[in-house]
Each structure stands twice: as structure tokens, then as C-alpha cells.
Write an enzyme that holds these catalytic residues in place. Sequence first.
Site, mmCIF file in Angstrom:
data_model
loop_
_atom_site.group_PDB
_atom_site.id
_atom_site.type_symbol
_atom_site.label_atom_id
_atom_site.label_comp_id
_atom_site.label_asym_id
_atom_site.label_seq_id
_atom_site.Cartn_x
_atom_site.Cartn_y
_atom_site.Cartn_z
ATOM 1 C CB THR A 157 7.485 -0.948 10.196
ATOM 2 O OG1 THR A 157 7.058 -1.093 8.834
ATOM 3 C CG2 THR A 157 8.996 -0.952 10.254
ATOM 4 C CG HIS A 187 4.260 0.754 17.604
ATOM 5 N ND1 HIS A 187 3.232 -0.153 17.709
ATOM 6 C CD2 HIS A 187 3.944 1.505 16.518
ATOM 7 C CE1 HIS A 187 2.349 0.036 16.743
ATOM 8 N NE2 HIS A 187 2.761 1.048 16.003
ATOM 9 N NE ARG A 214 -1.495 -2.008 14.771
ATOM 10 C CZ ARG A 214 -1.150 -0.780 14.356
ATOM 11 N NH1 ARG A 214 0.095 -0.532 13.961
ATOM 12 N NH2 ARG A 214 -2.029 0.197 14.356
ATOM 13 N N GLY A 242 0.863 -1.187 0.000
ATOM 14 C CA GLY A 242 0.000 0.000 0.000
ATOM 15 C C GLY A 242 0.891 1.224 0.000
ATOM 16 N NE ARG A 243 -2.157 5.518 2.631
ATOM 17 C CZ ARG A 243 -3.459 5.285 2.555
ATOM 18 N NH1 ARG A 243 -4.154 5.780 1.570
ATOM 19 N NH2 ARG A 243 -4.067 4.561 3.468
ATOM 20 C CB ILE A 244 3.779 2.279 4.605
ATOM 21 C CG1 ILE A 244 2.914 3.315 5.340
ATOM 22 C CG2 ILE A 244 5.133 2.135 5.305
ATOM 23 C CD1 ILE A 244 2.480 2.910 6.742
ATOM 24 C CD GLU A 288 3.820 -2.783 19.825
ATOM 25 O OE1 GLU A 288 3.208 -1.737 20.091
ATOM 26 O OE2 GLU A 288 4.142 -3.111 18.677
HETATM 27 C C1 DGY Z 1 -0.569 3.402 13.043
HETATM 28 O O1 DGY Z 1 -0.881 4.534 12.635
HETATM 29 O O2 DGY Z 1 -1.304 2.426 12.903
HETATM 30 C C2 DGY Z 1 0.772 3.260 13.707
HETATM 31 O O3 DGY Z 1 1.009 1.989 14.158
HETATM 32 C C3 DGY Z 1 0.944 4.255 14.824
HETATM 33 O O4 DGY Z 1 1.037 5.488 14.253
#
Ligand code: DGY
Length: 327
Positions: free
Chosen positions: A237, A287, A239, A156-158, A268
Amino acid sequence: MKKKILVSRKYPEAGISLLREQGFDLTLWEKDRPMTPIELADLAKDHQALVCTLTDRIDRDFLEKCPHLDIISQFAVGYDNIDIAVATRLGIPVGYTPGAMTEATADIAFGLMIAVARKMFFMHKTIMAGQWGYFNPTGHLGMELTAKTLGIFGLGRIGFSLAKRCKAAYGMKILYHNRTRNTAAEQALGAVRVEFDKLLVQSDILSVHCALTPETKQIFNETAFRKMKPSAIFINTARGPIHHEGDLIQALGQGHIWGAGLDVTDPEPMKPDNPLLSMENACVLPHVGSATMEARNRMSVLAAMNIIQFYNTGKVPHIVNPEVLKP
Ligand code: DGY
């Protein structure tokens, strides 16, 4: 009458002042910890809207105690802490903040990738332990990233943003696994969509960018790690529960994969005696993917605008369950 909004943490002022300017009556939770489920439900009973985040449990129990809420506005792009099916059944719109942290999180994934490849966190610890010693021609050897293959799980975007960095910096080949094709990434980066198994087998760096759902929970487990290259780096990065932590520790310990970079863990916070924290090829962060001033300000503005637009126009600009809104 002024609408009462419960704000579950200290969020950046940019969004809070927008809510104030609109004349809402805000209750701010000032403590440096999330509310307990009991505190949250008790306070929310007396409010019409809630701004919350991933550490607030918005589950069936909470929602059935608070069906009166007009809107829930999540300060995050992920919303696995919210029972969306129940919120939808109760007719409560859920807003979220997509896009606000794309570059910040891609930077953290990119940074972790380099840190793992060069064992940076471990090297830092050796200096602190007084073990610098002498320049060692055969010690502390990492690996180079040029021309490697990046595999993105959930483009996706990230993921797209990380892939752009890896292509520009290292000329990496990009593979991805998604339910749907990402033609923009295919055209811009020559990204190739592959089956999950092929992603595991062919990636030199495998980076996770999907949502946590029943389908993705612990999908990176012993079976998956055993299919990866012994030289592969795993990055998460997104979950923590998307990987099985015990299986990851074992995969690193037994050499089924070479290294891991995590910004998310399960649970966490991670305990300080977790074996991952002392492994040479593991780098763990608490996180902080979205933790830049710019991203957090944008998130707070989007979270506020979801509430403001809802009360002013009946529309929520970034909504998870649009079916609850009147057409
Ligand atoms: C999110 O936005 O889901 C990140 O894990 C925290 O900013």
C-alpha cells in the site's frame, strides 16, 4: 502584495478555505486530471507557492524553470515525485502531510489482507459472471489469519498501525525490517526486528510500508519472492515501484507466493487487461489508501498550514528538507 499560490488539483475545502482566510491569491486547477509538466511549469512561473501531489512531476526540469518558488507543499506523506536534492540546492522548502492518513491506509492494508486470504474480489467476479453455482464443500478455499506471522517492511506510523490491528484481531506475531529499531512497537506488540532475508522467509503476510527510494525500488523482485513461503500473502500500500510487477505476476502464477493485495501499482493507473486483475489470489485497488473524508481533510489542512506558517513565522511544521530554513 498578496502571495500567489498555485493549487494543482481539487483538494478538500478544509485546507483551501484556510488559505483563502489568510488572504492568499489562489489559482485552482479545476480539471479532473493533473497538469502536464508544461502546463505546471507555465502556471507556476507566475506564483510564489505551490500545493501539489504525487501525480505532479516536480523534477529537476520543473524546479530549474521555477527556482523563484518560496515553498512547495505536497498533499501526501510520500514525496518521491519531487526531486528533493534539487529543491534543497535551490533553497526551496518542501512541506508534506505525515500522520494524516495513518489509520486510513492501515485499514486498506488490513482489508486487502483479509480480501486476499479469502479471494474476495475474485469471488465477487464469479457472481457477476453468473458462476455462483452450488455450495461447494471443497471449492473457493482461502486461509485463516489467526496466529500467523506478519512481516512489516518499513515499520513507521502506518506499519505500526497495521501491526496493532493484526495483533488485536488475530494474535499475530510481528516481525519487521527497518534501518532503525522501533522500540515502541517492540514494547507494545513484542515486534522483533529481523534482517530482510529472515522477513521474507518467515512472514505469512508481508506488508510494505516504506518510502520509495533508490534502495527500495523493485526490492520485491523474483529473488525476494522466491525466498517467501508458497503460502505467503504480499501486500503493498506504499508505492508500486517497490515491487517488480512482472516478477510478482510470475511469482503468483508459479506458486512462489500464494496471494497479493495491492493499493499501488507500476505504472498507475493499471491497464484493465493486467493479468493481476483476473487472478484468483490477487486483489487490486486504485491507490485509495488515504481516501477517507477524515484523512483527506486532515491532509488538506496540513498542506495549507505548511504554507501559512511559513509565511507567518518562517517555519514549516512538516518539512522534508529543514536545512533550507534559517535557524
Ligand atoms: C501518500 O500520502 O503518499 C499517499 O500515497 C496518498 O495519500
